[in-house]
Design an enzyme around this catalytic site. Structure first.
Site, PDB file in Angstrom:
ATOM      1  N   GLY A 113       0.828  -1.206   0.000  1.00 22.04           N
ATOM      2  CA  GLY A 113       0.000   0.000   0.000  1.00 22.04           C
ATOM      3  C   GLY A 113       0.857   1.248   0.000  1.00 22.04           C
ATOM      4  N   SER A 142       5.416  -6.083  -1.092  1.00 25.91           N
ATOM      5  CA  SER A 142       5.703  -4.660  -1.161  1.00 25.91           C
ATOM      6  C   SER A 142       5.942  -4.102   0.245  1.00 25.91           C
ATOM      7  CB  SER A 142       4.555  -3.939  -1.876  1.00 25.91           C
ATOM      8  OG  SER A 142       4.877  -2.589  -2.134  1.00 25.91           O
ATOM      9  N   MET A 143       5.125  -3.136   0.686  1.00 26.54           N
ATOM     10  CA  MET A 143       5.295  -2.573   2.024  1.00 26.54           C
ATOM     11  C   MET A 143       5.032  -3.611   3.112  1.00 26.54           C
ATOM     12  SD  MET A 143       6.236  -0.124   3.904  1.00 26.54           S
ATOM     13  CE  MET A 143       6.598   1.045   2.609  1.00 26.54           C
ATOM     14  N   HIS A 167       9.621  -5.341  -4.311  1.00 23.22           N
ATOM     15  CA  HIS A 167       9.795  -4.637  -5.580  1.00 23.22           C
ATOM     16  C   HIS A 167      10.046  -3.160  -5.304  1.00 23.22           C
ATOM     17  CE1 HIS A 167       5.152  -3.806  -5.950  1.00 23.22           C
ATOM     18  NE2 HIS A 167       5.682  -3.282  -4.877  1.00 23.22           N
ATOM     19  N   ASP A 216       9.307  -7.413  -9.781  1.00 18.73           N
ATOM     20  CA  ASP A 216       8.700  -8.172  -8.676  1.00 18.73           C
ATOM     21  C   ASP A 216       9.504  -9.437  -8.411  1.00 18.73           C
ATOM     22  OD1 ASP A 216       6.773  -6.261  -8.718  1.00 18.73           O
ATOM     23  OD2 ASP A 216       5.178  -7.521  -9.530  1.00 18.73           O
TER      24      ASP A 216
END
Length: 269
Positions: A113, A142-143, A167, A216
């Site tokens: 996010g 991600s986060m 990523h 990714d």
């Protein structure tokens, strides 16, 4: 109107029973408008059983929340945004104030996010003196993967079938040329900052982090452990039994309400 007559009788019955929340039980019975004559027809043992039944049915909806709160469990699920992070920050500050010696256990199941929201959560975890125990469930991307890696060394866990992905930051930029140039510089700053912090968490070189996050990169928990994002893969509750409080003040936590195969609470036997 009979409450003055009924209350002493209820108090005498409740005081002779092993019920944790006596005031709730009394109010519950009074709200159900149980006639005092009806109660007086019960013998002592039968009254005990019924009072326990009423208390249990009332408390079951509260116990699971109390259990997680007493053991410092927090859940970062879904998109990481301002609303989720604000709630987590409030809970983290409260828990760290309540018990600084106990670790904060952050369970993560998130596709990622907002970068700024995630960094706000990370800064809050660093700000408190409590150690941070991170556990990934389902997906940490991600986060979400960044927060998973940010936990205290030795206290970063993943369940066996979790997928972990890192990523570079994503962003959609619009506007005139000058504004786009400003936004690109900001995005590059965040990319470099995230890569530096990931390098710090994983003990990998920044060059390798930059190469792997260019696209990714999905990992299994075993690969994530070798990479340095997590420390252990959970396949039993042995890592947590010693860390969970027995919660004597928690009432009748039902094992059926806790549906994680990786967790098992000894006092539910």
């Amino acid at each position: 109107k009979d409450s003055k007559k009924t209350m002493p009788a209820l108090n005498s019955y409740v005081n002779n029973t092993n019920i944790n929340n006596k005031s709730i039980t009394i109010n519950y019975i009074l709200n159900k408008k149980i006639n005092k004559n009806y109660l007086s027809n019960f013998n002592k043992e039968q009254c005990k059983r019924n009072l326990k039944k009423f208390a249990s049915s009332y408390d079951d909806s509260l116990d699971i929340v109390d259990f997680f709160e007493n053991n410092n469990f927090l859940f970062c699920t879904g998109e990481i945004n301002d609303q989720l992070v604000n709630s987590l920050v409030n809970n983290i500050l409260f828990l760290s104030y309540k018990d600084k010696k106990d670790s904060i256990k952050l369970c993560i199941n998130s596709p990622g996010g907002s970068i700024m929201s995630g960094l706000a959560l990370y800064d809050t975890l660093i700000w408190t003196d409590s150690t941070t125990n991170t556990i990934s469930l389902g997906l940490a991307a991600s986060m979400g993967a960044f927060l998973l890696a940010s936990g205290t060394n030795g206290l970063r866990f993943s369940t066996p079938n979790t997928r972990i992905m890192i990523h570079q930051p994503l962003g959609g930029i619009q506007g005139n040329a000058t504004d786009i140039e400003i936004q690109v510089k900001e995005l590059l700053y965040h990319r470099n900052n995230i890569n530096y912090l990931l390098s710090k968490f994983t003990k990998q070189s920044i060059t390798l982090i930059e190469s792997d996050t260019d696209r990714d990169k999905y990992m299994t928990p075993i690969e994530a452990k070798e990479y340095g994002i997590i420390d252990n893969v959970m396949n039993s509750s042995d890592s947590f039994n010693s860390r969970l409080k027995n919660c004597n003040n928690i009432r009748n936590v039902k094992k059926s309400n806790i549906n994680w195969a990786s967790f098992y609470y000894p006092y539910n036997k």
